[in-house]
Design an enzyme around this catalytic site. Structure first.
Site, mmCIF file in Angstrom:
data_model
loop_
_atom_site.group_PDB
_atom_site.id
_atom_site.type_symbol
_atom_site.label_atom_id
_atom_site.label_comp_id
_atom_site.label_asym_id
_atom_site.label_seq_id
_atom_site.Cartn_x
_atom_site.Cartn_y
_atom_site.Cartn_z
ATOM 1 N N CYS A 385 -48.440 29.067 18.300
ATOM 2 C CA CYS A 385 -47.898 30.100 17.395
ATOM 3 C C CYS A 385 -47.818 31.439 18.125
ATOM 4 C CB CYS A 385 -48.800 30.203 16.172
ATOM 5 S SG CYS A 385 -48.618 31.750 15.293
ATOM 6 N N CYS A 388 -50.232 34.100 16.915
ATOM 7 C CA CYS A 388 -51.614 33.876 17.378
ATOM 8 C C CYS A 388 -51.734 34.327 18.832
ATOM 9 C CB CYS A 388 -51.989 32.402 17.273
ATOM 10 S SG CYS A 388 -51.898 31.737 15.606
#
Ligand code: SF4
Length: 465
Positions: A385, A388
């Site tokens: 991600c 992230c």
């Protein structure tokens, strides 16, 4: 209005006749009127800026100017000026879609001044430095010294510094992180388990540190460079992966002035302007990176075939431009990009001794306890991600600050098989979700905002501990 191409004394030093000028201009279709009254007057303003001007090409034995910032370390904390005016960058990208690299470069430097820098890899992206010189504006250049570059590239850095009279602001990897990686996995682990982990330590994290000191950066990405990852690169965009000086996603602008230029036109430009090039190019190298991960290509082979040749062509990004990687390329079944041999290329993140990695039973236990010995902060994440990845630096720094403070910092990988559980039991909405487990309560408290800088996270922890 003046033609920037014909106004700079430095350019006169490079091109001896109007015939040559028009020849180069027609090759690139690019040297058009700029929106400034006269490029020379812009150059004369240099002393009022926080930078030294770039020396003309024809100066004998050029000495290196004092850089805007004298060492790489200072790129992390330059002067913080006023915020740059807000802009709709999608609209601007459309407006500039047919602009020349010179016009795009000029616009970028004019808009961001000392808060923008060119990312220079030591290859043909030296064209960016030449374009910056042609604008007559002061500019900054930084490079990532991974410690694994070819000797020719180091020599080329030196040549470029002397040629342009600039200091390149080098960024180095964290010695402790490199040491841990090499001691645990050896010097060539990337051949075994993919290049992502090594690139993250040697390139991505130093890049992240550099970008945290800027509001915009300039890259040499081109659409024709990588079939899988760069075919939709716009000339300017809000950086989809990294944070700038003001913190948070959306705080950094990425300029790609040569996005629409073919590799062969870049080479025509370099030759026409008599720009020095890396000696590796004459040995068959096209795209140049670290020595163990770059090899020459044969005529007709795509340039990216010379990089990480043991991996799947669609995932060939080192992480510096990871915003290019689309979710479906990145997550094949939600677990990461897939190698030709079936293993995943996206290595884990938040990987430091100060962050506890929780297993499913571990986080279930944490949920059950209503009298914990200490409070816990846990990020629910997926390594592929981009949001992230973007908060990795802040979370790692936060964990360092909280080490020994009585607050445990942890991570729980919540994609794939764990996703349903995390959605049901851990309030997972999207990645990343951050939870605080107080000392005397079963119910975790969800971090409510998207400001994921260290100060905001620390304020959240301090309010609840
Ligand atoms: Fe490591 Fe290769 Fe990436 Fe360089 S290109 S940082 S040596 S994996």
């Amino acid at each position: 209005m003046a033609l920037a191409f014909s106004s700079s004394p430095a350019i006169h030093g490079s091109l001896s006749s109007s015939h040559e000028q028009s020849k180069v201009g027609s090759q690139f279709g690019s040297f058009q009127h700029l929106d400034r009254p006269h490029i020379l007057s812009a150059s004369l303003n240099v002393s009022r800026r926080r930078s030294a001007a770039v020396k003309p090409l024809n100066a004998a034995e050029p000495k290196r100017n004092k850089s805007i910032v004298p060492s790489a370390a200072t790129i992390v904390a330059p002067e913080v000026g006023d915020k740059v005016e807000e802009e709709d960058y999608e609209k601007l990208a459309k407006e500039l879609e047919n602009a020349s690299p010179l016009e795009i470069m000029d616009k970028a430097l004019a808009k961001f001044g000392n808060d923008i820098a060119i990312a220079f890899s030591g290859a043909e992206d030296v064209a960016l430095i030449e374009y910056a010189r042609l604008t007559g504006r002061p500019f900054r250049v930084f490079s990532l010294d991974t410690g694994r570059l070819n000797p020719e590239t180091y020599k080329f850095f030196d040549t470029v510094e002397r040629h342009y009279g600039i200091h390149i602001e080098y960024m180095f990897p964290d010695a402790v992180e490199v040491q841990a990686l090499v001691r645990s996995k050896g010097l060539f682990s990337f051949y075994e388990d993919g290049h992502q982990e090594c690139c993250r330590v040697r390139k991505v994290r130093p890049l992240r540190r550099a970008l945290k000191g800027l509001r915009a950066w300039i890259t040499g990405q081109r659409k024709d460079q990588s079939p899988g990852t760069r075919s939709e690169v716009p000339v300017v965009q809000v950086d989809p992966a990294f944070e700038g000086l003001d913190g948070g996603l959306g705080s950094l602008v990425k300029w790609n002035p040569v996005a629409n230029v073919d590799g062969k036109d870049i080479w025509n430009f370099l030759r026409a302007m008599n720009v020095p090039v890396n000696l590796l190019h004459s040995q068959g190298y096209v795209s140049i990176g670290c020595e163990p991960c770059t090899r020459p290509v044969l005529p007709g082979q795509h340039e990216r075939e010379g990089r990480w040749w043991w991996e799947d062509a669609k995932a060939k990004e080192c992480g510096l431009h990871k915003g290019n990687l689309k979710q479906d390329t990145l997550n094949g079944n939600g677990n990461g990009a897939v190698h030709a041999n079936g293993s995943t290329t996206v290595a884990d993140i938040f990987d430091t001794k100060n962050i506890v990695s929780l297993s499913r039973p571990g986080i279930e236990n944490l949920l059950k306890l209503d009298d914990r010995r200490e409070p816990w902060l846990v990020v629910l994440y997926a390594p592929w991600c981009q949001f992230c990845q973007a908060m990795e630096g802040s979370y790692v720094e936060l964990a360092e600050k909280l080490a020994g403070s009585g607050v445990k910092v942890a991570k729980f990988r919540a994609d794939g098989d764990q996703k349903t559980f995390a959605q049901k039991e851990l309030q997972l909405g999207s990645f990343p979700t951050i939870l605080f487990f107080p000392k005397n309560s079963t119910r975790p408290i969800k971090y409510p905002t998207e400001n994921r800088d260290v100060d905001s996270l620390m304020a959240f922890v301090n309010a609840l501990r």
